[in-house]
Each structure stands twice: as C-alpha cells, then as structure tokens.
Design an enzyme around this catalytic site. Structure first.
Site, PDB file in Angstrom:
ATOM      1  N   ARG B  53       0.816  -1.210   0.000  1.00  0.00           N
ATOM      2  CA  ARG B  53       0.000   0.000   0.000  1.00  0.00           C
ATOM      3  C   ARG B  53       0.850   1.260   0.000  1.00  0.00           C
ATOM      4  O   ARG B  53       0.532   2.243  -0.673  1.00  0.00           O
ATOM      5  CB  ARG B  53      -0.912   0.018   1.230  1.00  0.00           C
ATOM      6  CG  ARG B  53      -2.070  -0.945   1.150  1.00  0.00           C
ATOM      7  CD  ARG B  53      -1.690  -2.430   1.142  1.00  0.00           C
ATOM      8  NE  ARG B  53      -1.028  -2.930   2.332  1.00  0.00           N
ATOM      9  CZ  ARG B  53      -0.415  -4.113   2.427  1.00  0.00           C
ATOM     10  NH1 ARG B  53      -0.347  -4.928   1.386  1.00  0.00           N
ATOM     11  NH2 ARG B  53       0.180  -4.498   3.540  1.00  0.00           N
ATOM     12  N   CYS B  87      -6.178  -2.587   8.372  1.00  0.00           N
ATOM     13  CA  CYS B  87      -4.967  -1.968   7.813  1.00  0.00           C
ATOM     14  C   CYS B  87      -5.347  -0.538   7.471  1.00  0.00           C
ATOM     15  O   CYS B  87      -6.259  -0.317   6.666  1.00  0.00           O
ATOM     16  CB  CYS B  87      -4.510  -2.691   6.547  1.00  0.00           C
ATOM     17  SG  CYS B  87      -3.165  -1.830   5.670  1.00  0.00           S
ATOM     18  N   CYS B 201      -1.658   2.589  12.523  1.00  0.00           N
ATOM     19  CA  CYS B 201      -1.053   1.552  11.687  1.00  0.00           C
ATOM     20  C   CYS B 201      -1.168   0.279  12.509  1.00  0.00           C
ATOM     21  O   CYS B 201      -0.782   0.259  13.684  1.00  0.00           O
ATOM     22  CB  CYS B 201       0.406   1.900  11.400  1.00  0.00           C
ATOM     23  SG  CYS B 201       1.330   0.548  10.627  1.00  0.00           S
TER      24      CYS B 201
END
Lengths: 237, 237
Positions: B53, B87, B201
């Site tokens: 990502r 996520c 995170c």
C-alpha cells in the site's frame, strides 16, 4: 528460505474459534517470511454456529453436515485450492464436505496418522486424547486399524472429565487446573500402555504441551499446519 | 452477558497477516462467550499478496485497488453482511472497495476518529503513528479536518525510521529495540504538542502499548474490533 506460493487454502473454522485462531497463528509462525507477501493466502471461515459435533455424533443434536458442506462450497467458490479443518471431531462429517466440493480436503486424521507412523515406525500402542464425537465415530481407531497399532482413548470417568475440560477451554478457561486435568487423563493412557499421546482434539494444545508429559505428544493441529504448508509448496521456517 | 449474532463479518486481511491475526485474537477476547456458538462469524481473507500500500500511494508500485475490490466482492458473495479491513494505509483505496460491493464498509479511520472525539471531546492536537501511505493519502488529516484538530504525523528522519520499524514488525521482529524506536517517534509527536497518540497503523500495537507512553494511546485496531462487535449486535466481554 521462503518461496512465494500462489495457493489459496480454505479453512473450515470456528470449531472452536480459539483452535482456529491457534491454527492461523501457527501457520504464520511456521511460514517465516521477511515480508507480508511470503505468507500463505488463507481463506478462513470462522463459523462458530456449526452445530456441536459431539452432540450430533451422540444423536443428541442436529447434524453439522449441512453447515460444513455449505462452508466448503463457499470456500471453493471463493477460490480455495484445497480445504483443511482444524477440528478432529468434525471429521466425522468428512463425507459431506468432500461431496460438496471438487477440490481436495486434507484430513487432520490422515495427516496425523502419517506423521505418527513416519516419526515412530515401531509404534505398537497410541493414546489419543479425543472428544466423544471423535471416539464414537472411530476416527482414529479406523485410521490406525490397518497398521496393527492399538488405539487407546479416555474411558469411563476420564472420558466425561475430558469433555468437561474441552468445554472449559472453549469457554476461555486455560488455567493450570485444566492443564493438570488433561495431563492426568494423558497419564492414564500412558499407564494403560500408550507409547505416545496424540492430541486428537484441537482444544488440547491450547493448554497442554509436550513438556507436560513424560512421553512424546503429537499435536494434530501442528501436523495439520505442517501438511497445509507443505502442500502449498512452502517450507517451514 | 453474551447474545448470539447471526451476522457474518467479512475481513479484508493479510495486510499484514500478523495484524489480521491480532484482529481475530482481539475479537475473540472481546466477545467473551461461554461456548463456540456465542462468538462472531468472521470470514477472513488473509491475502498477503495484496500489493504494498505504501509503495502504491508513493507511485512506486502497482495499485492494490483491483485486489482489494476482488477480495471485497468475494466476501460479499460468500455471505458477509459488512466489511472491515485491519490496515489503515489500505484505506487509501477505500473507494475501490465500496464500489465493488453493495454491503457497508466499516472504515478504521472513521471509527478511530469517532472513538477519539467521544473519549477526548476537548482535544486540540492528535499525534498519529502512521505509515507513509496513510500520511500521503491524508487519511487522518482529512478525517479530523472538520473538527479543528491539528493532526501531527512523523516527519523527516522519524518518518523514514517509522517505516523501517513497521517492516521489521512485518518480518517478525517484535524486539524491545523496535518498541523503543516506536516509543521515541511517539514521544517526538508529544514534544511537538500531541495530546494523545493514535496507533494509526495496525503493526504499531503488535509492539507498543498504552503503558509505553506518558499520554493515552488510542489503538485503531482496538477501535475497529469494538466497532465490529457493536455493529454485530454483540456486547464487549
């Protein structure tokens, strides 16, 4: 050294959820990967609503077969290349699963038998810590039938006590008392002649480990993890 | 008291697998149930092959959007009632997910913002431990934009160092050195005026906990677990 695998493994889970979590955890520990991408693609159906396997085998509750067949079918449609199920007793309904899909089903019973024979080729008597559903469906007895190996399972009071301990683990109780109870039942199997103990119920390794016993403990959950990873073409870390 | 829920939650996972495992673990801990059947039905797609990502947001790698859209679609087809994704950075591709399905997507960013505002209504400045993808896509900056709350993120050396720590966690390194590194970056945010730290995170809580910091730590992963369970109609244990 970790290879990449494009295989997708379908996991019939939720029996119980804690055993499924432990299976997932062990797969991650075993496929040591330097990054996300080296891990195994798992499709996990953590379905805690599957009817109780032990009650069903005993004829005291609805069959889990339709739910298991539906889960297996869904996992195949979603892209699974093969299926695994980290619950021994649910393998009493293995036929329903295999009839619902065209992909292979890796049996925890068969894999455990093979792992035992590989590691202990001279074995004459195995003790299996198994739930009533697993015992009454003769899953391990049948698996070892052609190998001239005696299969001992908890009897009488121990069988009742073992089920109580399994349901305590399912409720979240992983206390020393539960571990001690499991150990005592394993030791009774050893006293009766077992040369090694198979943890033939995926709740057992949530509390009991090899260091708790004077003889080897073969954990069916560990075996299934190893077989799952090997079949995916990944090596253990 | 644990109710039963017939809801099925689809989990876009594998980013990374360890964070997905932790999400699953926290869901089990939080829905305390006396038996298997009281737990939540989760369909977890632990897909570690989703393109990185952070590289994608930086324009240095392929977009994960097609993979995420496909996962979301598969989970909907398999019976998910709503979707979650443990996520944060992957939420930069939220539009692709929402366009692929007709079921709701519960955003970790939105849920974390709401949890922060609920718990700290007087907040003026929040520090977010976020990866470069999450920062560059302005996920938390945009979320708090209308609330008159300053969003601080790691800058310069700290941003580079944070990414190094995140990838070390992904490789399995959960050492004290990694924890100390995360703590130092959080403390730099506090020195700059942050009144609380958001673990924005899902690798952060794998090493850092609230007791490591002098100010509150809001863990986005914990928030998503709570929101997921609440939406299913289950209470926290």
């Amino acid at each position: 050294m970790n290879q990449r695998s494009q295989v997708t493994v379908g996991v019939l889970g939720g029996m119980g959820p804690e055993a499924t979590l432990s299976f997932f955890d062990k797969v991650l520990r075993t496929t040591a990967s330097p990054d996300d991408q080296g891990h195994l693609h798992l499709l996990i159906d953590n379905n805690p609503h599957v009817p109780d396997r032990n009650s069903a085998v005993a004829g005291r509750g609805p069959s889990p077969a339709p739910a298991l067949a539906e889960m297996a079918h869904r996992l195949e449609v979603a892209g699974a290349d093969y299926l695994v199920m980290p619950c021994n007793a649910a393998h009493a309904f293995r036929d329903a699963i295999e009839q619902a899909v065209s992909i292979p089903f890796l049996s925890i019973i068969d894999e455990t038998r093979e792992a035992v024979l590989r590691a202990f080729p001279q074995l004459g008597c195995v003790g299996v810590l198994a739930s009533t559903g697993c015992i009454d469906a003769n899953l391990y007895q049948d698996a070892f039938a052609a190998d001239n190996i005696t299969v001992l399972v908890p009897e009488g009071e121990d069988r009742v006590c073992f089920m109580d301990l399994v349901y305590r683990v399912k409720s979240g109780d992983k206390s020393d008392a539960v571990r001690a109870g499991m150990r005592a039942i394993a030791e009774a199997l050893i006293d009766r002649g077992a040369e090694l103990i198979v943890a033939g119920c995926t709740e057992v390794p949530l509390v009991l480990s090899g260091t708790d016993l004077p003889l080897p403990l073969v954990d069916s959950s560990d075996v299934l993890v190893q077989s799952t990873i090997r079949r995916a073409g990944l090596e253990s870390g």
